[in-house]
Design a protein around this motif. Structure first.
Motif, PDB file in Angstrom:
ATOM      1  N   ARG A 301     -13.659 -26.398 -11.610  1.00  0.00           N
ATOM      2  CA  ARG A 301     -14.107 -25.032 -10.352  1.00  0.00           C
ATOM      3  C   ARG A 301     -15.295 -24.234 -11.575  1.00  0.00           C
ATOM      4  NH1 ARG A 301     -15.971 -21.868  -6.353  1.00  0.00           N
ATOM      5  NH2 ARG A 301     -15.039 -20.315  -6.208  1.00  0.00           N
ATOM      6  N   ILE A 302     -14.746 -23.686 -13.182  1.00  0.00           N
ATOM      7  CA  ILE A 302     -15.369 -23.203 -14.277  1.00  0.00           C
ATOM      8  C   ILE A 302     -16.563 -23.688 -14.300  1.00  0.00           C
ATOM      9  CG2 ILE A 302     -15.319 -21.839 -16.459  1.00  0.00           C
ATOM     10  CD1 ILE A 302     -12.145 -21.252 -15.734  1.00  0.00           C
ATOM     11  N   ALA A 303     -16.676 -25.138 -14.140  1.00  0.00           N
ATOM     12  CA  ALA A 303     -17.460 -26.363 -14.919  1.00  0.00           C
ATOM     13  C   ALA A 303     -18.566 -26.049 -13.203  1.00  0.00           C
ATOM     14  CB  ALA A 303     -17.340 -27.965 -15.020  1.00  0.00           C
ATOM     15  N   ALA A 304     -18.087 -25.632 -11.925  1.00  0.00           N
ATOM     16  CA  ALA A 304     -19.208 -25.856 -10.897  1.00  0.00           C
ATOM     17  C   ALA A 304     -19.300 -24.309 -10.769  1.00  0.00           C
ATOM     18  CB  ALA A 304     -18.376 -26.072  -9.766  1.00  0.00           C
ATOM     19  N   ASP A 312     -23.081 -15.011 -17.390  1.00  0.00           N
ATOM     20  CA  ASP A 312     -23.142 -14.893 -18.895  1.00  0.00           C
ATOM     21  C   ASP A 312     -22.167 -15.900 -19.451  1.00  0.00           C
ATOM     22  OD1 ASP A 312     -22.918 -14.281 -21.337  1.00  0.00           O
ATOM     23  OD2 ASP A 312     -23.384 -11.946 -20.513  1.00  0.00           O
ATOM     24  N   PRO A 313     -22.613 -16.387 -20.226  1.00  0.00           N
ATOM     25  CA  PRO A 313     -21.424 -17.779 -21.218  1.00  0.00           C
ATOM     26  C   PRO A 313     -20.306 -17.253 -21.352  1.00  0.00           C
ATOM     27  CG  PRO A 313     -23.364 -18.590 -21.195  1.00  0.00           C
ATOM     28  CD  PRO A 313     -23.973 -17.336 -20.379  1.00  0.00           C
ATOM     29  N   GLN A 314     -20.798 -15.873 -22.241  1.00  0.00           N
ATOM     30  CA  GLN A 314     -19.830 -14.963 -23.080  1.00  0.00           C
ATOM     31  C   GLN A 314     -18.699 -14.544 -22.022  1.00  0.00           C
ATOM     32  OE1 GLN A 314     -22.204 -12.194 -25.033  1.00  0.00           O
ATOM     33  NE2 GLN A 314     -22.508 -13.471 -26.621  1.00  0.00           N
ATOM     34  N   ARG A 318     -14.502 -14.878 -21.946  1.00  0.00           N
ATOM     35  CA  ARG A 318     -13.753 -13.702 -21.589  1.00  0.00           C
ATOM     36  C   ARG A 318     -12.914 -13.968 -20.685  1.00  0.00           C
ATOM     37  NH1 ARG A 318     -16.400  -9.027 -20.504  1.00  0.00           N
ATOM     38  NH2 ARG A 318     -14.252  -8.412 -20.656  1.00  0.00           N
ATOM     39  N   LEU A 319     -13.163 -14.542 -19.533  1.00  0.00           N
ATOM     40  CA  LEU A 319     -12.560 -14.695 -17.555  1.00  0.00           C
ATOM     41  C   LEU A 319     -11.107 -16.034 -18.152  1.00  0.00           C
ATOM     42  CD1 LEU A 319     -11.992 -13.795 -15.469  1.00  0.00           C
ATOM     43  CD2 LEU A 319     -13.668 -15.359 -15.510  1.00  0.00           C
ATOM     44  N   GLN A 320     -11.481 -16.879 -18.996  1.00  0.00           N
ATOM     45  CA  GLN A 320     -10.532 -17.812 -19.307  1.00  0.00           C
ATOM     46  C   GLN A 320      -9.339 -17.558 -20.174  1.00  0.00           C
ATOM     47  OE1 GLN A 320     -12.203 -21.846 -20.200  1.00  0.00           O
ATOM     48  NE2 GLN A 320     -14.385 -20.796 -20.384  1.00  0.00           N
ATOM     49  N   GLY A 321      -9.446 -16.748 -21.100  1.00  0.00           N
ATOM     50  CA  GLY A 321      -7.874 -16.185 -21.543  1.00  0.00           C
ATOM     51  C   GLY A 321      -7.205 -15.444 -20.059  1.00  0.00           C
ATOM     52  N   PRO A 322      -7.162 -15.005 -19.218  1.00  0.00           N
ATOM     53  CA  PRO A 322      -6.631 -13.956 -18.479  1.00  0.00           C
ATOM     54  C   PRO A 322      -6.588 -14.563 -17.002  1.00  0.00           C
ATOM     55  CG  PRO A 322      -8.513 -12.302 -19.130  1.00  0.00           C
ATOM     56  CD  PRO A 322      -8.526 -13.824 -19.881  1.00  0.00           C
ATOM     57  N   LEU A 323      -7.839 -16.071 -17.367  1.00  0.00           N
ATOM     58  CA  LEU A 323      -7.259 -16.319 -15.688  1.00  0.00           C
ATOM     59  C   LEU A 323      -6.273 -17.292 -15.954  1.00  0.00           C
ATOM     60  CD1 LEU A 323      -8.459 -17.416 -12.565  1.00  0.00           C
ATOM     61  CD2 LEU A 323     -10.088 -18.285 -14.180  1.00  0.00           C
ATOM     62  N   LEU A 324      -6.410 -18.155 -17.294  1.00  0.00           N
ATOM     63  CA  LEU A 324      -5.511 -18.915 -17.299  1.00  0.00           C
ATOM     64  C   LEU A 324      -3.889 -17.965 -17.119  1.00  0.00           C
ATOM     65  CD1 LEU A 324      -7.038 -21.242 -20.258  1.00  0.00           C
ATOM     66  CD2 LEU A 324      -5.657 -22.152 -17.755  1.00  0.00           C
ATOM     67  N   ALA A 325      -3.825 -16.721 -18.090  1.00  0.00           N
ATOM     68  CA  ALA A 325      -2.307 -16.596 -18.028  1.00  0.00           C
ATOM     69  C   ALA A 325      -2.202 -16.156 -16.562  1.00  0.00           C
ATOM     70  CB  ALA A 325      -2.889 -15.085 -18.611  1.00  0.00           C
TER      71      ALA A 325
END
Length: 354
Positions: A301-304, A312-314, A318-325
């Protein structure tokens, strides 16, 4: 919520008011053993006087007087204003005449009656087709057929019924769809919100089955409405979460408004907008699992999203950590690992209706 409380509640009898012991035959009033369903006595006592309470049953072995006698053995009879069986109605659930004839006899409009029962086809679908509202007594926390909850409330304990009614029933499935169609909408977007609603609803059922306080029906309705302002906001260059929340707040739906307001991708990074309730978290998360008309892992989903939008890639990093949590929090509460999440959801989506 905005819906008025029902003027009349009609309760199924067997396994809703009283335990149906299948080893006994004949009228329940004559059985050697009778038992009220756990929690129903407290519920009826709390509801008595606030609305009319009736029994609507398919029973043919017992007359209305015999049903009342059975209810009297467990102390429930004084709370009930009337009893309707096949003999009084000439029809059985889920036949429309059962509901139409009962409504005519109690002289209450269909939309102001709610059916309370344990059988989805008879009590929920039958009531739905007759224009009634419904409360599904669902102690096993089973999913509605096709992950499409037509019921207006879904309870594992009947003692929770007074509180559920006092809080207000969520808008019906059809009302949510009508609200979507009041806005600019598309076929693809309708497909997306239905998938998100189904996934969020199934997640809510898994969590509730493990003791979490979450409303599967409210979660489902939030999923249906989460993108209500998607196209309108794009045309106005506004946040679709904020605009959608405003639309639902104006409709008198504060809980749904917050679900919608807090679902956009980067609210997870905003202390003022981060999802806090289970309903908000599940709709937010389910929205991140639907891509291309199907359930997908977060990574896909994130890749799409990276390809479709100029993000903004940065900020995505930043989002990936909270999303995985959040994924870990939900899966832990549901009782399985994140690796099992997508297979479990896909299996639920492919399970035929009972």
């Amino acid at each position: 919520m905005s819906s008025l409380p029902p003027r009349a509640l009609v309760f199924d009898w067997g396994d809703t008011l009283m335990v149906n012991f299948t080893q006994y035959d004949g009228p329940m009033a004559d059985w050697p053993q009778v038992q009220a369903v756990d929690g129903i006595g407290a519920a009826l006592k709390a509801l008595h006087g606030s609305c009319a309470l009736y029994v609507g049953t398919n029973a043919q072995a017992s007359s209305a007087d015999q049903v009342r006698a059975a209810l009297g053995r467990v102390g429930l009879a004084p709370y009930l204003d009337g009893i309707f069986t096949f003999a009084e109605l000439g029809a059985r659930k889920p036949q429309p005449d059962f509901f139409h004839n009962l409504a005519a006899q109690i002289q209450v409009p269909a939309e102001q009656i709610a059916m309370v029962g344990d059988e989805w086809k008879n009590d929920v679908l039958g009531a739905h087709r007759a224009g009634w509202r419904s409360v599904w007594y669902n102690p096993a926390s089973r999913p509605a057929p096709s992950l499409a909850p037509l019921q207006d409330a879904d309870l594992t304990h009947l003692s929770d019924l007074p509180q559920a009614l006092a809080a207000g029933l969520p808008p019906s499935y059809e009302t949510c769809l009508s609200w979507l169609w009041e806005q600019p909408f598309s076929f693809n977007l309708l497909n997306h919100v239905q998938l998100v609603a189904a996934a969020a609803y199934q997640l809510a059922l898994w969590l509730r089955a493990r003791g979490e306080a979450v409303s599967p029906v409210l979660t489902h309705r939030g999923g249906l409405l989460h993108d209500i302002a998607k196209l309108a906001a794009r045309a106005q260059n506004r946040s679709h979460g904020e605009l959608g929340g405003h639309i639902l707040a104006e409709k008198g739906q504060p809980l749904l408004a917050e679900i919608v307001r807090r679902h956009p991708m980067f609210t997870l990074l905003d202390p003022q907008l981060i999802p806090t309730t289970w309903e908000e978290k599940l709709v937010y998360f389910a929205d991140k699992l639907v891509e291309g008309g199907q359930i997908t892992p977060l990574s896909e989903r994130i890749a799409a999203l990276k390809q479709r939008y100029q993000i903004d890639p940065q900020q995505l990093e930043r989002l990936q950590g909270p999303l995985l949590a959040l994924q870990e929090e939900i899966c832990s509460a549901a009782g399985f690992s994140p690796d099992q999440l997508i297979p479990h959801l896909r299996e639920a989506f492919n399970t035929p209706s009972a």
